[in-house]
Motif scaffolding. Structure first.
Motif, short mmCIF file in Angstrom:
data_model
loop_
_atom_site.label_atom_id
_atom_site.label_comp_id
_atom_site.label_asym_id
_atom_site.label_seq_id
_atom_site.Cartn_x
_atom_site.Cartn_y
_atom_site.Cartn_z
N THR A 1 41.32 35.71 42.51
CA THR A 1 40.33 35.54 43.58
C THR A 1 40.77 36.16 44.91
OG1 THR A 1 41.02 33.38 44.50
CG2 THR A 1 39.58 33.35 42.54
N ALA A 2 41.95 36.74 44.98
CA ALA A 2 42.37 37.37 46.22
C ALA A 2 41.52 38.62 46.47
CB ALA A 2 43.85 37.75 46.15
N ASP A 3 40.94 38.72 47.63
CA ASP A 3 40.16 39.89 48.01
C ASP A 3 40.09 39.95 49.53
OD1 ASP A 3 38.28 37.96 48.73
OD2 ASP A 3 37.04 38.27 46.96
N LEU A 4 39.35 40.94 50.02
CA LEU A 4 39.28 41.13 51.47
C LEU A 4 38.64 39.94 52.17
CD1 LEU A 4 40.01 43.18 53.65
CD2 LEU A 4 37.75 44.21 53.36
N ALA A 5 37.72 39.26 51.48
CA ALA A 5 37.00 38.15 52.10
C ALA A 5 37.91 36.99 52.47
CB ALA A 5 35.89 37.67 51.17
N ASP A 6 38.93 36.73 51.64
CA ASP A 6 39.82 35.60 51.95
C ASP A 6 41.28 36.06 52.11
OD1 ASP A 6 40.54 36.16 49.36
OD2 ASP A 6 40.31 34.12 48.61
N LEU B 1 47.80 43.37 48.77
CA LEU B 1 46.62 43.27 47.93
C LEU B 1 46.19 44.70 47.62
CD1 LEU B 1 44.46 41.66 46.49
CD2 LEU B 1 43.19 41.52 48.64
N GLY B 2 47.01 45.34 46.80
CA GLY B 2 46.77 46.74 46.45
C GLY B 2 46.21 46.90 45.05
N TYR B 3 45.66 45.82 44.51
CA TYR B 3 45.07 45.90 43.18
C TYR B 3 43.81 45.06 43.13
CZ TYR B 3 46.47 41.15 41.65
OH TYR B 3 46.59 39.79 41.48
N ASP B 4 43.02 45.24 42.08
CA ASP B 4 41.79 44.48 41.90
C ASP B 4 42.13 43.18 41.21
OD1 ASP B 4 39.16 43.68 41.61
OD2 ASP B 4 38.84 44.86 39.79
N ALA B 5 42.26 42.11 41.98
CA ALA B 5 42.61 40.80 41.40
C ALA B 5 41.40 40.22 40.67
CB ALA B 5 43.06 39.85 42.51
N PRO B 6 41.63 39.47 39.59
CA PRO B 6 40.52 38.85 38.86
C PRO B 6 39.73 37.92 39.75
CG PRO B 6 42.57 38.69 37.61
CD PRO B 6 42.93 39.16 38.97
N ASP B 7 38.41 37.90 39.55
CA ASP B 7 37.55 37.01 40.32
C ASP B 7 37.32 35.68 39.61
OD1 ASP B 7 37.09 38.83 42.44
OD2 ASP B 7 35.65 39.90 41.21
N PHE B 8 37.27 35.73 38.27
CA PHE B 8 36.94 34.53 37.51
C PHE B 8 37.89 34.41 36.31
CE2 PHE B 8 32.99 36.19 39.37
CZ PHE B 8 32.65 35.12 40.18
N LEU B 9 37.87 33.24 35.69
CA LEU B 9 38.76 32.99 34.56
C LEU B 9 38.54 33.95 33.41
CD1 LEU B 9 38.83 29.08 34.39
CD2 LEU B 9 40.71 30.61 35.02
N ASN B 10 37.29 34.38 33.19
CA ASN B 10 37.04 35.30 32.07
C ASN B 10 37.75 36.64 32.27
OD1 ASN B 10 35.14 35.86 34.21
ND2 ASN B 10 34.07 37.21 32.79
N GLU B 11 38.05 37.00 33.55
CA GLU B 11 38.84 38.20 33.82
C GLU B 11 40.33 37.88 33.78
OE1 GLU B 11 37.43 39.40 37.66
OE2 GLU B 11 35.88 40.71 36.82
N ALA B 12 40.69 36.69 34.28
CA ALA B 12 42.11 36.32 34.36
C ALA B 12 42.74 36.09 33.00
CB ALA B 12 42.27 35.08 35.24
N TRP B 13 41.93 35.90 31.95
CA TRP B 13 42.51 35.74 30.62
C TRP B 13 43.13 37.05 30.11
CZ3 TRP B 13 43.10 31.09 30.88
CH2 TRP B 13 42.11 30.12 30.93
N SER B 14 42.77 38.16 30.72
CA SER B 14 43.25 39.47 30.28
C SER B 14 44.36 39.99 31.20
CB SER B 14 42.09 40.47 30.28
OG SER B 14 42.55 41.79 30.12
N ALA B 15 45.27 40.76 30.63
CA ALA B 15 46.35 41.37 31.42
C ALA B 15 45.96 42.74 31.95
CB ALA B 15 47.62 41.48 30.57
N ARG B 16 44.73 43.19 31.69
CA ARG B 16 44.35 44.56 32.04
C ARG B 16 44.51 44.84 33.53
NH1 ARG B 16 40.09 46.62 34.36
NH2 ARG B 16 38.95 44.64 34.26
N GLN B 17 44.00 43.95 34.39
CA GLN B 17 44.09 44.20 35.83
C GLN B 17 45.53 44.13 36.34
OE1 GLN B 17 40.51 41.62 35.84
NE2 GLN B 17 40.27 42.34 37.95
#
Length: 478
Positions: free
Chosen positions: A269-274, A304-320
């Motif tokens: 959930t880390a992004d520019l907004a927070d 924060l030089g990468y696209d962090a997962p926004d939701f659990l369905n993304e965080a289950w993967s190691a791709r990002q």
């Protein structure tokens, strides 16, 4: 430059230099506001006037604007120099106070270690500030060699190219081509800061033109506010991208002139907004490390030089994490290439999903002396021996109240730990992305965190975890 003596240091007030730095920062802000008025002014002029005289007026306005841009760059540079000078004097005064406390009621002897260290810190800072301010007399001039580093250049090659330019040529590039410099790993942090600050208003305008993402815009404004803040260590904007969720790299204190540099990699959930929450965490480590070890400068970078997962369905993967690992390796390589003087102790800390980014990066050539995993869901390997950083330089901690330790691979284990009516039976050893790095069998050096830290409380002031992170950053043990 004059000799630094005990009496002169004892009567020196670092706050006076901080106040001077802030004055230059405010002048830069005023010049920025004036620069912002030029574009609509030129548009109105072209709409109402044409011909040779109109073109001459536009050319004249462009020349005035370029001078204002140069003025902003010079103001920010003085701000950088004086801010770092004030920070160094504050560290010197802290050492002096230690020496006086030990020797009281007599004055400390000149060979007393803390006093000797205080005088050395102050003298080095004085010499550095004098040399850097002397470079500001050069007027910008276009580089004699128009070639720029290509996309295959390493950070070391980029630094070699940058060092081959004169101060006047560097200033020209920063003022006329800031976008070509702002994101280059290997260019010194202080120079990237100037380029990115120049581009900040342009990026805000881009957000407004392309459809306002209110949260992202507020996050950008909070970032801009921290850059102008009058409290805490000076912030260096080393990178900024407002596309997608937004990315940013912000250092507290100049990492190129620090003996200890921490890179803080945030998680899901880390992004520019927070981003402001991550900035606070990195800044707290830098501040606490400076309190514990004032003899050497410490810088902390929120990366924060990468696209962090926004939701659990993304965080289950190691791709990002795998994609972020490559950028983290290059950034660390750039820190090493851009550093002045003896090599810094470089520590990379990953929190939550960010620990997986660090773990993936540390299976390859990560330029780090130490790595730290905090509140980790696993780091992609089952043993510290699988990392390129020596096992005795790998640290980990997870609070007993952090729910991430119950994110086990086995669905049955997840149920046993998380379902209502089934109280936790203790931390799981096998997490979603491998063996728990906070388990002794992983092989890292496990340090204690307060029991009630949860997932986000590792940076709470006055608590064991923050002190441990500061000591690790200083090259010591928790």
């Amino acid at each position: 430059m004059s000799e630094v003596t005990y009496n002169r240091l004892r009567t020196t007030d670092p706050a006076r230099w901080t106040t001077a730095a802030l004055a230059w920062r405010r002048w830069a802000a005023l010049a920025g506001a004036l620069c912002g008025e030029f574009a609509p002014l030129v548009e109105r002029l072209r709409a109402a006037w044409s011909g040779a005289a109109a073109e001459a007026a536009v050319t004249r306005l462009a020349a005035v604007r370029r001078r204002l841009v140069l003025f902003r760059l010079l103001c920010w540079r003085v701000d950088q120099v004086l801010s770092e000078f004030a920070a160094a004097l504050s560290r010197a005064r802290a050492l002096l106070d230690r020496a006086r406390a030990v020797s009281a009621p007599a004055e400390p002897a000149l060979d007393q270690p803390d006093l000797a260290g205080a005088l050395r810190v102050a003298a080095d800072a004085d010499a550095s500030a004098t040399a850097r301010l002397a470079e500001l007399s050069a007027l910008p001039v276009a580089p004699a060699e128009p070639r720029r580093p290509d996309c295959t250049a390493t950070p070391a090659q980029i630094r070699q190219w940058w060092d081959g330019l004169t101060p006047a040529e560097r200033m020209w590039l920063l003022g006329d081509e800031p976008a070509s410099v702002a994101g280059l790993d290997g260019v010194p942090a202080a120079d990237r800061d100037l380029a990115n600050r120049l581009l900040l208003a342009e990026r805000r305008d881009y957000l407004l033109r392309t459809g306002v993402d209110v949260d992202k815009l507020r996050g950008l404004d909070r970032l801009a506010g921290r850059l102008e803040s009058e409290g805490g260590p000076r912030a260096y904007l080393m990178g900024l991208d407002v596309g997608n969720d937004g990315r940013a790299v912000v250092a507290f204190g100049d990492p190129d002139r620090a003996a200890n540099v921490l890179t803080h990699v945030p998680g899901m959930t880390a992004d520019l907004a927070d981003l402001d929450h991550e900035l606070v965490r990195a800044e707290r480590v830098a501040a606490r490390a400076t309190e514990l070890g004032p003899a050497a400068a410490t810088s902390a970078v929120a990366w924060l030089g990468y696209d962090a997962p926004d939701f659990l369905n993304e965080a289950w993967s190691a791709r990002q994490a795998e994609e972020g690992a490559a950028g983290l390796r290059r950034f660390q390589e750039g820190l090493r290439a851009g550093h002045e003087g003896p090599a810094a102790t470089q520590t990379v800390l990953g929190h939550s999903y960010g620990s997986l980014v660090v773990g993936k990066a540390a299976t390859g050539a990560l330029d780090a002396d130490r790595v730290v995993f905090v509140g980790s869901p696993g780091v992609g390997v089952d043993s510290a021996r699988e990392l390129t950083v020596p096992a005795d330089k790998v640290f980990a901690s997870t609070s007993i109240s952090d729910p991430i330790q119950y994110a086990a691979v086995s669905p049955g284990t997840v149920a046993r730990h998380l379902l209502p009516g089934s109280p936790p039976t203790g931390p799981a050893d096998e997490l979603w992305f491998g063996h728990n790095p906070s388990d002794a069998e992983f092989g890292a050096r496990v340090f204690d965190s307060q029991w009630n830290a949860g997932h986000l409380g590792y940076w709470d002031p006055g608590r064991p975890a923050l002190d441990a992170l500061a000591r690790i950053t200083l090259g010591g043990t928790p």
